[in-house]
Design a protein around this motif. Structure first.
Motif, PDB file in Angstrom:
ATOM      1  N   TYR A 192      -7.398  -6.818 -35.182  1.00  0.00           N
ATOM      2  CA  TYR A 192      -6.471  -7.058 -36.285  1.00  0.00           C
ATOM      3  C   TYR A 192      -6.394  -8.546 -36.619  1.00  0.00           C
ATOM      4  CZ  TYR A 192      -2.329  -6.880 -39.203  1.00  0.00           C
ATOM      5  OH  TYR A 192      -1.451  -7.006 -40.253  1.00  0.00           O
ATOM      6  N   THR A 193      -6.453  -9.387 -35.594  1.00  0.00           N
ATOM      7  CA  THR A 193      -6.425 -10.833 -35.836  1.00  0.00           C
ATOM      8  C   THR A 193      -7.630 -11.269 -36.658  1.00  0.00           C
ATOM      9  OG1 THR A 193      -5.251 -11.214 -33.747  1.00  0.00           O
ATOM     10  CG2 THR A 193      -6.392 -13.100 -34.727  1.00  0.00           C
ATOM     11  N   GLN A 194      -8.812 -10.784 -36.293  1.00  0.00           N
ATOM     12  CA  GLN A 194     -10.029 -11.154 -37.013  1.00  0.00           C
ATOM     13  C   GLN A 194     -10.050 -10.538 -38.406  1.00  0.00           C
ATOM     14  OE1 GLN A 194     -11.772 -13.263 -35.253  1.00  0.00           O
ATOM     15  NE2 GLN A 194     -13.299 -13.691 -36.820  1.00  0.00           N
ATOM     16  N   ARG A 195      -9.553  -9.319 -38.531  1.00  0.00           N
ATOM     17  CA  ARG A 195      -9.532  -8.654 -39.837  1.00  0.00           C
ATOM     18  C   ARG A 195      -8.564  -9.361 -40.791  1.00  0.00           C
ATOM     19  NH1 ARG A 195      -6.899  -4.602 -42.632  1.00  0.00           N
ATOM     20  NH2 ARG A 195      -8.267  -3.273 -43.894  1.00  0.00           N
ATOM     21  N   GLN A 196      -7.444  -9.808 -40.260  1.00  0.00           N
ATOM     22  CA  GLN A 196      -6.485 -10.543 -41.079  1.00  0.00           C
ATOM     23  C   GLN A 196      -7.103 -11.831 -41.606  1.00  0.00           C
ATOM     24  OE1 GLN A 196      -1.837 -11.573 -40.386  1.00  0.00           O
ATOM     25  NE2 GLN A 196      -3.216 -12.541 -38.964  1.00  0.00           N
ATOM     26  N   LEU A 197      -7.892 -12.486 -40.761  1.00  0.00           N
ATOM     27  CA  LEU A 197      -8.566 -13.707 -41.177  1.00  0.00           C
ATOM     28  C   LEU A 197      -9.577 -13.430 -42.278  1.00  0.00           C
ATOM     29  CD1 LEU A 197      -9.202 -16.744 -40.669  1.00  0.00           C
ATOM     30  CD2 LEU A 197     -10.869 -15.981 -38.971  1.00  0.00           C
ATOM     31  N   GLN A 250       0.418 -16.852 -34.408  1.00  0.00           N
ATOM     32  CA  GLN A 250       0.113 -18.213 -34.871  1.00  0.00           C
ATOM     33  C   GLN A 250      -0.693 -18.176 -36.154  1.00  0.00           C
ATOM     34  OE1 GLN A 250      -0.717 -21.879 -32.061  1.00  0.00           O
ATOM     35  NE2 GLN A 250      -2.584 -20.755 -32.365  1.00  0.00           N
ATOM     36  N   GLN A 251      -1.639 -17.256 -36.237  1.00  0.00           N
ATOM     37  CA  GLN A 251      -2.467 -17.136 -37.439  1.00  0.00           C
ATOM     38  C   GLN A 251      -1.648 -16.640 -38.627  1.00  0.00           C
ATOM     39  OE1 GLN A 251      -6.792 -15.791 -37.450  1.00  0.00           O
ATOM     40  NE2 GLN A 251      -5.772 -13.952 -38.199  1.00  0.00           N
ATOM     41  N   MET A 252      -0.748 -15.691 -38.401  1.00  0.00           N
ATOM     42  CA  MET A 252       0.116 -15.210 -39.481  1.00  0.00           C
ATOM     43  C   MET A 252       0.956 -16.342 -40.045  1.00  0.00           C
ATOM     44  SD  MET A 252       1.323 -11.504 -37.971  1.00  0.00           S
ATOM     45  CE  MET A 252       2.401 -11.193 -39.369  1.00  0.00           C
ATOM     46  N   TYR A 253       1.451 -17.200 -39.163  1.00  0.00           N
ATOM     47  CA  TYR A 253       2.250 -18.360 -39.607  1.00  0.00           C
ATOM     48  C   TYR A 253       1.403 -19.288 -40.481  1.00  0.00           C
ATOM     49  CZ  TYR A 253       4.939 -22.697 -39.360  1.00  0.00           C
ATOM     50  OH  TYR A 253       5.628 -23.842 -39.677  1.00  0.00           O
ATOM     51  N   VAL A 254       0.168 -19.566 -40.048  1.00  0.00           N
ATOM     52  CA  VAL A 254      -0.697 -20.476 -40.797  1.00  0.00           C
ATOM     53  C   VAL A 254      -1.076 -19.871 -42.146  1.00  0.00           C
ATOM     54  CG1 VAL A 254      -2.974 -21.570 -40.814  1.00  0.00           C
ATOM     55  CG2 VAL A 254      -1.583 -21.613 -38.753  1.00  0.00           C
ATOM     56  N   ILE A 255      -1.369 -18.558 -42.170  1.00  0.00           N
ATOM     57  CA  ILE A 255      -1.754 -17.906 -43.417  1.00  0.00           C
ATOM     58  C   ILE A 255      -0.620 -17.960 -44.434  1.00  0.00           C
ATOM     59  CG2 ILE A 255      -2.272 -15.646 -44.441  1.00  0.00           C
ATOM     60  CD1 ILE A 255      -3.975 -15.056 -42.010  1.00  0.00           C
ATOM     61  N   GLN A 256       0.616 -17.821 -43.976  1.00  0.00           N
ATOM     62  CA  GLN A 256       1.750 -17.852 -44.887  1.00  0.00           C
ATOM     63  C   GLN A 256       2.079 -19.261 -45.351  1.00  0.00           C
ATOM     64  OE1 GLN A 256       4.996 -15.877 -42.929  1.00  0.00           O
ATOM     65  NE2 GLN A 256       4.082 -13.838 -43.110  1.00  0.00           N
ATOM     66  N   ARG A 257       1.941 -20.243 -44.477  1.00  0.00           N
ATOM     67  CA  ARG A 257       2.359 -21.611 -44.808  1.00  0.00           C
ATOM     68  C   ARG A 257       1.218 -22.497 -45.308  1.00  0.00           C
ATOM     69  NH1 ARG A 257       7.438 -22.794 -42.673  1.00  0.00           N
ATOM     70  NH2 ARG A 257       8.583 -20.825 -42.519  1.00  0.00           N
ATOM     71  N   SER A 263      -8.460 -18.287 -51.160  1.00  0.00           N
ATOM     72  CA  SER A 263      -8.292 -17.007 -50.482  1.00  0.00           C
ATOM     73  C   SER A 263      -7.208 -16.177 -51.166  1.00  0.00           C
ATOM     74  CB  SER A 263      -7.923 -17.232 -49.015  1.00  0.00           C
ATOM     75  OG  SER A 263      -6.665 -17.885 -48.912  1.00  0.00           O
ATOM     76  N   ILE A 264      -7.113 -14.898 -50.774  1.00  0.00           N
ATOM     77  CA  ILE A 264      -6.085 -14.017 -51.325  1.00  0.00           C
ATOM     78  C   ILE A 264      -4.702 -14.519 -50.928  1.00  0.00           C
ATOM     79  CG2 ILE A 264      -5.148 -11.676 -51.224  1.00  0.00           C
ATOM     80  CD1 ILE A 264      -7.988 -10.672 -50.890  1.00  0.00           C
ATOM     81  N   ARG A 269       0.522 -17.006 -52.284  1.00  0.00           N
ATOM     82  CA  ARG A 269       1.495 -18.090 -52.062  1.00  0.00           C
ATOM     83  C   ARG A 269       1.740 -18.883 -53.344  1.00  0.00           C
ATOM     84  NH1 ARG A 269       1.760 -23.482 -50.207  1.00  0.00           N
ATOM     85  NH2 ARG A 269       3.584 -23.845 -48.893  1.00  0.00           N
ATOM     86  N   GLN A 270       0.686 -19.113 -54.122  1.00  0.00           N
ATOM     87  CA  GLN A 270       0.844 -19.828 -55.386  1.00  0.00           C
ATOM     88  C   GLN A 270       1.744 -19.056 -56.337  1.00  0.00           C
ATOM     89  OE1 GLN A 270      -0.259 -22.800 -54.235  1.00  0.00           O
ATOM     90  NE2 GLN A 270      -1.206 -23.195 -56.217  1.00  0.00           N
TER      91      GLN A 270
END
Length: 357
Positions: A192-197, A250-257, A263-264, A269-270
Motif C-alpha cells: 500500500y505504501t508503494q502503491r500510494q507513491l 510519514q509518506q501520507m504526511y508528505v503527500i498531503q503537505r 502529480s495527482i 492540493r492546488q
C-alpha cells in the motif's frame, strides 16, 4: 562471523540499552515478564531510530524527485553512448555533479536502518539461545525469552521445530499463526505504501523508466517480506511491521503537505488551496491572464447589419480589378478568335460532281 560480531558490538550495546530503558518504563504499567512490555520496547526502538532518520528522509524525497526529473537526460546519454560504457559513466557522473544529485541519497534511510535491523536480529538470537548480549543481564534475557505476544514468544520464528518452541512453553501452531498474520500485515503495508507513491505522488507529465522501477518494486518488496519473514523472529517482525507503518504515515504526511509537482496529489492540493483563497499564483501566469483579458475587452465585435442592407450590397455588381479586367479581355479575345467573323468572306462551296461534268 566473530569479526562481524566484534564490529557490530557497539550496535548490540546501543540496541539492547534502548530496549532495556523502555522495558523499565513499560514495566510500570505491564508485567515485566509480559510480551507487551518487551514488544512495546521494540516498537519504541523503531520510533527512536526513525525519528533520527527524519532529516535523511527529506533528503531522500529531494533526491528521488531530482532523479525522476533527470531520467529523460539520463536516457538520452545512454542512447548516445550505448557503445561506449566508459564515456557513458563519465557523462552520467558529470550530469550528477552539474545538478547536485546523489543517486545513493534515495537509499540512505534504508541503508542506515539496516545495521539496527541486523543488531536487533542478533540480540533476539542471543535471547533465544539464552545468552547475554549488550547490556542485557541474564535475568533480563530469561525474561525476554519467555515473553510472548498472543502465545508466540518474541524469540521464536515460523521455521522453528516443535521441540524448540515447547522449551519456551508455547505451541507451534500459535507461533505459526502469529508469524503468518504479521508477515501478511508487513507485505500489505509495504504494498500500500508503494502503491500510494505510484498513484498519487509521481509526476505524470514525464514518462520515465523511474516509474517502471517503482511499479516493479511495488510487487517485489511484498514477495521479499513473505519469503524472508518466515526466518525472522517474532520480535524482528514486530520491528519491521512498525517501521512499515511509520513509513506509510510519514509518506501520507508528505503527500498531503509537499506533493511532487505534476502529480495527482499536487493537483488536488492546488485545488484545495485555490478554494480557500490561499494559492499564490505565479506572477508570469498572472500577467498572461491579464493580457488575455485585456485583449478580449479591446476586441471589437462586428455589428450585425439589417437584412435589407445586406441584400442591397449583394445586388451591386462587384468592380473588377485590373487583373480581372485583363483576364476578361483576354478571354473575350480568345472567344473572338475561335468565333468566325460575320464580315469575313466565307469560303465558297466546292462544285459537285455533276457540275464538273
Amino acid at each position: 562471523m566473530d569479526t562481524i560480531n566484534s564490529i557490530l558490538t557497539p550496535l548490540y550495546i546501543a540496541v539492547s540499552w534502548i530496549i532495556v530503558q523502555f522495558h523499565k518504563l513499560y514495566s510500570l504499567v505491564f508485567d515485566e515478564d509480559s510480551g507487551w512490555a518487551w514488544g512495546l520496547s521494540i516498537v519504541s526502538l523503531v520510533i527512536v531510530v526513525r525519528i533520527g532518520l527524519i532529516p535523511l528522509f527529506f533528503k531522500q524525497i529531494k533526491a528521488t524527485r531530482n532523479m525522476q526529473a533527470l531520467q529523460p537526460r539520463m536516457k538520452a546519454i545512454q542512447e548516445r553512448y550505448k557503445s561506449d560504457r566508459q564515456r557513458q559513466s563519465e557523462e552520467m557522473m558529470k550530469l550528477y555533479k552539474e545538478t547536485g544529485t546523489n543517486p545513493l541519497s534515495s537509499c540512505l534511510p534504508i541503508l542506515l536502518q539496516a545495521p539496527f535491523f541486523i543488531a536487533l536480529f542478533q540480540v533476539l538470537n542471543h535471547i533465544a539461545s539464552n545468552r547475554t548480549v549488550g547490556v542485557l543481564s541474564q535475568a533480563e534475557v530469561e525474561s525476554a525469552r519467555a515473553a510472548s505476544i498472543f502465545g508466540a514468544p518474541i524469540a521464536t520464528r515460523f521455521m522453528d521445530s516443535a521441540e524448540k518452541v515447547a522449551e519456551l512453553s508455547a505451541s507451534l501452531t500459535d507461533v505459526r499463526v502469529v508469524t503468518v498474520i504479521m508477515i501478511v500485515l508487513m507485505s500489505l503495508s509495504q504494498f500500500y505504501t508503494q502503491r500510494q507513491l505510484m498513484t498519487k505522488n509521481v509526476d505524470l507529465t514525464v514518462k520515465t523508466p523511474f516509474m517502471n522501477q517503482q511499479k516493479m518494486l511495488m510487487y517485489i518488496f511484498p514477495i521479499m517480506f513473505a519469503v524472508f519473514g518466515i526466518n525472522f523472529p517474532v520480535g524482528v517482525l514486530i520491528y519491521w511491521l512498525t517501521t512499515n507503518v511509520w513509513t506509510l504515515g510519514q509518506q501520507m504526511y508528505v503527500i498531503q503537505r509537499n506533493p511532487t509537482p505534476g502529480s495527482i496529489a499536487f493537483q488536488q492540493r492546488q485545488e484545495k488551496l485555490r478554494e480557500k483563497g490561499k494559492l499564490k499564483e505565479d506572477p508570469a501566469e498572472v500577467e498572461t491572464k491579464k493580457a488575455v483579458e485585456a485583449a478580449r475587452a479591446n476586441r471589437v465585435q462586428p455589428k450585425k447589419q439589417p437584412k435589407s442592407k445586406r441584400q442591397a450590397q449583394g445586388a451591386q455588381p462587384k468592380k473588377a480589378g485590373p487583373h480581372q479586367n485583363g483576364s476578361a479581355q483576354g478571354q473575350q479575345g480568345r472567344q473572338k478568335k475561335q468565333r468566325p467573323d460575320a464580315t469575313a468572306p466565307q469560303d465558297k462551296p466546292k462544285p459537285s460532281e455533276k457540275t464538273k461534268k
